[in-house]
Design an enzyme around this catalytic site. Structure first.
Site: not given
Length: 283
Positions: A120, A56
């Site tokens: 992230y 991702y």
């Protein structure tokens, strides 16, 4: 070796497919939101080695989708690594400079303290930790500023913008090493071979292009090599706010990668020339 690669259309997985006869798995074959299913794919395929080039990567969107990012970047690589441990095969996992806080000016060593600035980075750090805990022979390869002729990246963005503008503001206080996807793919293949025969080399490594440079400097070189006239104004990060904070210092110490595997930092300017040539051939 029979390589199984998670990722099919990403920048690095695309290059892995071109450099080897690896089986590259797309989303229809491996659902990254289902850790158990990804582990089963490995157990069923019985490959010689696994490379995880899928992730991702929507850095800003991850601030709102951290739970999803944690599964794809954290739980799933952990499940992959445990499956590799069961089969006694090596696992190479691509990570990122975003696991660091980007402070200072010194290159980060693999042993440096991690302190991600956003969701992230936290999700990628979780993946690293689970891979280390898996018991698998593994290499975690942290890299940065990936570019290629495929997918979305800074090089392609700069070239696209240059079609409609002749002036551009680019951040000049974030420093790192641009790294071609092809160089990363070559490193992954070589490292997988090396840790299969030398499992004692398992660990965390850094790999980024040389020399380190700012985004502004990178953009300047892109336009110079592409033969495009563009006025590029250097700006501080504060003038280009984003939902997720970016590390100001993405310099990485790659010494151990060269010592253990004989892999030197690639010359990103030479790699950029190859990418621009490929883009030109694609029209």
């Amino acid at each position: 070796m029979a390589f199984l690669v998670f990722g099919e259309t990403g920048q690095v997985s695309k290059e892995l497919g071109r450099l080897s006869d690896a089986t590259c798995l797309g989303r229809n074959q491996a659902d990254l939101t289902d850790p158990a299913a990804c582990a089963d794919v490995i157990l069923d395929a019985q490959p010689s080695a696994v490379i995880n080039a899928a992730a991702y990567t929507a850095v800003d969107r991850a601030e709102e989708e951290e739970a999803l990012a944690n599964v794809v970047n954290g739980d799933t690589p952990g499940a992959m690594a445990r499956a590799c441990a069961k089969l006694g095969i090596p696992f190479v996992h691509i990570s990122t400079d975003y696991v660091f806080n980007g402070q200072g000016t010194a290159p980060f060593t693999p042993a440096a303290d991690t302190n991600p600035l956003g969701a992230y980075g936290r999700s990628k750090l979780k993946g690293e930790e689970l891979v280390r805990q898996s018991g698998a022979t593994h290499a975690i390869l942290r890299t940065s500023w990936v570019f290629s002729a495929h997918g979305n990246n800074f090089v392609k963005t700069m070239l696209r913008v240059s079609q409609t503008r002749d002036e551009l503001n680019v951040v000049d206080d974030q420093i790192g090493g641009p790294t071609s996807a092809r160089s990363i793919a070559e490193a992954c293949l070589n490292i997988a071979e090396a840790i299969k025969t030398g499992p004692e080399k398992s660990g965390t490594y850094h790999f980024s292009g040389a020399p380190d440079i700012s985004w502004h400097g990178f953009a300047t070189e892109i336009f110079a090599q592409a033969g495009k006239q563009m006025m590029i104004h250097p700006i501080p990060t504060s003038e280009y706010p984003t939902p997720a904070a970016r590390p100001g210092n993405s310099r990485m110490d790659c010494t151990s990668t060269e010592q253990q595997f004989g892999i030197k930092r690639p010359d990103w300017k030479a790699d950029l020339a190859e990418v621009l040539a490929e883009l030109a051939s694609l029209g």
